[in-house]
Design an enzyme around this catalytic site. Structure first.
Site, PDB file in Angstrom:
ATOM      1  N   ARG A 160       0.842  -1.221  -0.080  1.00 59.60           N
ATOM      2  CA  ARG A 160       0.144  -0.089   0.015  1.00 59.60           C
ATOM      3  C   ARG A 160       1.002   1.377   0.049  1.00 59.60           C
ATOM      4  O   ARG A 160       0.784   2.064   0.961  1.00 59.60           O
ATOM      5  CB  ARG A 160      -0.986  -0.037   1.155  1.00 59.60           C
ATOM      6  CG  ARG A 160      -1.848  -1.356   1.382  1.00 59.60           C
ATOM      7  CD  ARG A 160      -2.458  -1.714   0.326  1.00 59.60           C
ATOM      8  NE  ARG A 160      -3.931  -0.838   0.224  1.00 59.60           N
ATOM      9  CZ  ARG A 160      -4.849  -1.344   1.214  1.00 59.60           C
ATOM     10  NH1 ARG A 160      -4.927  -1.997   2.147  1.00 59.60           N
ATOM     11  NH2 ARG A 160      -5.826  -0.518   0.967  1.00 59.60           N
TER      12      ARG A 160
ATOM     13  N   GLN B 243      -0.282   2.917  -5.858  1.00 58.37           N
ATOM     14  CA  GLN B 243      -1.637   3.306  -5.651  1.00 58.37           C
ATOM     15  C   GLN B 243      -2.595   2.964  -7.019  1.00 58.37           C
ATOM     16  O   GLN B 243      -3.689   2.703  -6.647  1.00 58.37           O
ATOM     17  CB  GLN B 243      -1.593   4.756  -5.412  1.00 58.37           C
ATOM     18  CG  GLN B 243      -2.396   5.132  -4.342  1.00 58.37           C
ATOM     19  CD  GLN B 243      -1.929   6.343  -3.700  1.00 58.37           C
ATOM     20  OE1 GLN B 243      -1.261   7.115  -4.058  1.00 58.37           O
ATOM     21  NE2 GLN B 243      -2.759   7.002  -2.665  1.00 58.37           N
TER      22      GLN B 243
ATOM     23  N   ASP C 263      -3.934  -0.557  -6.927  1.00 58.09           N
ATOM     24  CA  ASP C 263      -4.396  -1.191  -5.626  1.00 58.09           C
ATOM     25  C   ASP C 263      -5.912  -1.596  -5.665  1.00 58.09           C
ATOM     26  O   ASP C 263      -6.671  -0.557  -5.365  1.00 58.09           O
ATOM     27  CB  ASP C 263      -4.175  -0.082  -4.463  1.00 58.09           C
ATOM     28  CG  ASP C 263      -4.232  -0.515  -3.007  1.00 58.09           C
ATOM     29  OD1 ASP C 263      -4.777  -1.332  -3.013  1.00 58.09           O
ATOM     30  OD2 ASP C 263      -3.920   0.290  -2.160  1.00 58.09           O
TER      31      ASP C 263
ATOM     32  N   SER D 125      -8.213  -0.786  -2.418  1.00 56.62           N
ATOM     33  CA  SER D 125      -8.295   0.697  -2.183  1.00 56.62           C
ATOM     34  C   SER D 125      -9.565   0.913  -3.172  1.00 56.62           C
ATOM     35  O   SER D 125     -10.799   1.559  -2.639  1.00 56.62           O
ATOM     36  CB  SER D 125      -7.321   1.626  -2.530  1.00 56.62           C
ATOM     37  OG  SER D 125      -6.254   1.598  -1.309  1.00 56.62           O
TER      38      SER D 125
ATOM     39  N   TYR E   7      -1.306  -0.642   7.800  1.00 55.86           N
ATOM     40  CA  TYR E   7      -2.453  -1.258   8.581  1.00 55.86           C
ATOM     41  C   TYR E   7      -2.469  -1.164   9.988  1.00 55.86           C
ATOM     42  O   TYR E   7      -1.364  -1.074  10.682  1.00 55.86           O
ATOM     43  CB  TYR E   7      -2.239  -2.870   8.202  1.00 55.86           C
ATOM     44  CG  TYR E   7      -2.569  -3.144   6.692  1.00 55.86           C
ATOM     45  CD1 TYR E   7      -3.842  -3.193   6.449  1.00 55.86           C
ATOM     46  CD2 TYR E   7      -1.282  -3.562   5.859  1.00 55.86           C
ATOM     47  CE1 TYR E   7      -4.135  -3.563   5.123  1.00 55.86           C
ATOM     48  CE2 TYR E   7      -1.924  -3.859   4.503  1.00 55.86           C
ATOM     49  CZ  TYR E   7      -3.177  -3.788   4.001  1.00 55.86           C
ATOM     50  OH  TYR E   7      -3.486  -4.078   2.889  1.00 55.86           O
TER      51      TYR E   7
HETATM   52  P1  NAD Z   1      -8.398  -1.920   6.698  1.00 53.53           P
HETATM   53  O1  NAD Z   1      -9.511  -2.501   5.728  1.00 53.53           O
HETATM   54  O2  NAD Z   1      -7.381  -3.047   6.871  1.00 53.53           O
HETATM   55  O3  NAD Z   1      -8.831  -1.482   7.890  1.00 53.53           O
HETATM   56  C1  NAD Z   1     -10.059  -0.431   8.016  1.00 53.53           C
HETATM   57  C2  NAD Z   1      -9.755   0.533   8.957  1.00 53.53           C
HETATM   58  O4  NAD Z   1     -10.200   0.094  10.336  1.00 53.53           O
HETATM   59  C3  NAD Z   1      -8.410   0.968   8.945  1.00 53.53           C
HETATM   60  O5  NAD Z   1      -8.023   2.208   8.991  1.00 53.53           O
HETATM   61  C4  NAD Z   1      -7.582   0.605  10.572  1.00 53.53           C
HETATM   62  O6  NAD Z   1      -6.887   1.410  11.075  1.00 53.53           O
HETATM   63  C5  NAD Z   1      -9.234   0.506  11.348  1.00 53.53           C
HETATM   64  N1  NAD Z   1      -9.181  -0.213  12.450  1.00 53.53           N
HETATM   65  C6  NAD Z   1      -8.651  -1.413  12.927  1.00 53.53           C
HETATM   66  N2  NAD Z   1      -8.961  -1.624  14.076  1.00 53.53           N
HETATM   67  C7  NAD Z   1      -9.601  -0.862  14.465  1.00 53.53           C
HETATM   68  C8  NAD Z   1     -10.540  -0.534  15.883  1.00 53.53           C
HETATM   69  N3  NAD Z   1     -10.135  -1.496  16.786  1.00 53.53           N
HETATM   70  N4  NAD Z   1     -11.127   0.438  16.198  1.00 53.53           N
HETATM   71  C9  NAD Z   1     -11.342   1.428  14.974  1.00 53.53           C
HETATM   72  N5  NAD Z   1     -10.726   1.362  13.720  1.00 53.53           N
HETATM   73  C10 NAD Z   1      -9.973   0.095  13.742  1.00 53.53           C
HETATM   74  O7  NAD Z   1      -7.684  -0.724   6.098  1.00 53.53           O
HETATM   75  P2  NAD Z   1      -7.448  -0.097   4.543  1.00 53.53           P
HETATM   76  O8  NAD Z   1      -8.563   0.896   4.134  1.00 53.53           O
HETATM   77  O9  NAD Z   1      -7.314  -1.385   3.667  1.00 53.53           O
HETATM   78  O10 NAD Z   1      -6.216   0.903   4.902  1.00 53.53           O
HETATM   79  C11 NAD Z   1      -5.074   0.153   5.319  1.00 53.53           C
HETATM   80  C12 NAD Z   1      -3.914   1.134   5.344  1.00 53.53           C
HETATM   81  O11 NAD Z   1      -3.478   1.431   4.223  1.00 53.53           O
HETATM   82  C13 NAD Z   1      -4.438   2.597   5.585  1.00 53.53           C
HETATM   83  O12 NAD Z   1      -3.073   3.103   6.735  1.00 53.53           O
HETATM   84  C14 NAD Z   1      -4.434   3.307   4.455  1.00 53.53           C
HETATM   85  O13 NAD Z   1      -4.413   4.959   4.844  1.00 53.53           O
HETATM   86  C15 NAD Z   1      -3.253   2.612   3.968  1.00 53.53           C
HETATM   87  N6  NAD Z   1      -3.317   2.863   2.511  1.00 53.53           N
HETATM   88  C16 NAD Z   1      -2.550   3.346   1.694  1.00 53.53           C
HETATM   89  C17 NAD Z   1      -2.750   3.501   0.353  1.00 53.53           C
HETATM   90  C18 NAD Z   1      -1.485   4.085  -0.533  1.00 53.53           C
HETATM   91  O14 NAD Z   1      -0.481   5.009  -0.065  1.00 53.53           O
HETATM   92  N7  NAD Z   1      -1.268   3.709  -1.755  1.00 53.53           N
HETATM   93  C19 NAD Z   1      -3.628   3.023  -0.442  1.00 53.53           C
HETATM   94  C20 NAD Z   1      -4.835   2.630   0.547  1.00 53.53           C
HETATM   95  C21 NAD Z   1      -4.362   2.513   1.706  1.00 53.53           C
END
Ligand code: NAD
Length: 364
Positions: free
Chosen positions: A118, A123, A126, A129, A224
């Site tokens: 990620r 991006q 992905d 996303s 994550y």
């Molecule tokens: P995910 O689907 O794994 O989880 C969804 C959200 O749930 C996350 O924000 C996580 O922090 C949150 N979470 C987990 N346990 C929790 C709890 N007990 N209480 C409240 N919230 C909780 O996450 P995602 O949407 O796939 O994103 C994962 C990470 O990857 C994030 O940091 C996101 O910003 C990052 N990301 C980066 C890129 C990039 O730079 N290319 C692209 C997509 C996502």
């Protein structure tokens, strides 16, 4: 090299849409498409035919050198695939340990799109996303459809209606899109996340960030979230309960990679919610954030509707397929040159996504 596009069994999406086919051809690939592969996403065979051969499933499986699908192929399908073929799908090795060894043992190579790092560079590839964004958007629309109340504030001759209160648990990609969508519909929105980085993003979308002290973060987790202590989760549940009692809609998206989703809405919290409220649990496939969630089912409990569906992108198959296909094209461009595989193991995207060992002969 022959590149095969298959029809999904339990999904309306297709991994490659017709407009992407000529771009794959430019990379030197010959394209085979299964008959009706795009039908449920409203892409006819005719649209594929200009640049691809539309053939039977059996022909795609037995003749391709590379196969793309959204969901992994069944054992029956794999029996028709030649050894050495490169499979590209979402194998979810964290949720299905042993999948890589099994595929390697059967003589296949496999790229798992859900393992693409990620990072900013990756991006555009992905799929997690792009699909999570759609799920977050659709979650709000589903909730609005089932809620017996308005989302926006309405000042009318027939009275004033207060705006709906929406609580988002987990402000990752899906959660942020849910916030944006709920705000566009005029709701008041609050959100929780354990990652501090989420605070600024939540606030920039006009929602309130609810903080619970003591969340653990780990930079080694690649962005994550990591599992939280029982003590933290208990405090978080108490905070959620207080807010859930006032909410009209709760959308839960909290996931921790490689483990079961945390329970943030126990039965008791649901019993305190207002009659007619709606919960959409986007973590349903990994156990759900609501204790009452049933995966792939819509249920009623304590006069609350609980939607257990992690795959809402499937309900918007046309744009979901377009985005998925763009992600796949961008990924394929990193390792196909003049119709041949060129697997550079120094490239962190290729290294991250390849879940089976790479034969020496294909290294760049
Ligand atoms: P995910 O689907 O794994 O989880 C969804 C959200 O749930 C996350 O924000 C996580 O922090 C949150 N979470 C987990 N346990 C929790 C709890 N007990 N209480 C409240 N919230 C909780 O996450 P995602 O949407 O796939 O994103 C994962 C990470 O990857 C994030 O940091 C996101 O910003 C990052 N990301 C980066 C890129 C990039 O730079 N290319 C692209 C997509 C996502």
């Amino acid at each position: 090299m022959k590149f095969g596009i298959l029809k999904e069994y339990d999904d309306q999406r297709v991994a490659i849409v017709p407009e992407i086919v000529p771009k794959l051809k430019q990379l030197g690939l010959e394209i085979l498409v299964e008959t009706q592969a795009g039908a449920t996403a409203l892409f006819s065979d005719k649209l594929y035919q200009e640049h691809a051969s539309v053939v039977s499933r059996q022909e795609v499986l037995s003749q391709s050198d590379m196969l793309i699908s959204i969901h992994p192929l069944s054992d029956a399908d794999l029996q028709q695939v030649r050894k050495g073929v490169l499979l590209i799908s979402q194998f979810a090795p964290f949720a299905s340990p042993g999948v890589a060894e099994t595929l390697h043992g059967k003589g296949f190579q496999a790229f798992s799109l859900d393992m693409i790092p990620r990072t900013t560079l990756a991006q555009s590839m992905d799929v997690l996303s792009s699909m999570a964004g759609i799920a977050g958007y659709k979650a709000v629309l589903e909730a609005a459809r089932l809620l017996p109340r308005y989302f926006p504030m309405m000042i009318t001759a027939a009275g004033t209606i207060r705006p709906a209160k929406v609580l988002i648990l987990g402000a990752g990609v899906a959660g942020l899109q849910a916030i944006a969508t709920a705000r566009r519909l005029g709701a008041q929105v609050e959100a929780f996340d354990t990652r501090r980085a989420a605070k600024e993003e939540v606030e920039s979308l006009g929602a309130k960030f609810v903080e619970v002290e003591g969340a653990v973060e780990d930079t080694a987790a690649g962005g994550y979230a990591v599992a939280q202590s029982d003590e933290f989760l208990a405090r978080q549940r108490a905070e959620v309960q207080a807010r859930a009692a006032k909410a009209d809609v709760i959308i839960t998206t909290a996931q921790v990679r490689g483990t079961k989703a945390p329970i943030l809405l126990p039965k008791e919290t649901v019993s305190h919610m207002k009659p007619g409220s709606v919960v959409v649990d986007l973590a349903a496939s990994t156990g759900g954030n609501c204790e009452l969630t049933q995966d792939n089912a819509v249920i009623q409990a304590h006069q609350v509707t609980i939607i257990g569906n992690s795959y809402l992108a499937n309900l918007m198959p046309q744009d979901a397929s377009v985005m998925y296909a763009n992600n796949v094209l961008n990924f394929i461009k990193t390792f196909v040159k003049e119709g041949k595989l060129n697997l550079d193991m120094n490239n962190e995207i290729i290294r991250g996504a390849m879940i089976t060992p790479i034969p020496e002969t294909q290294n760049a």
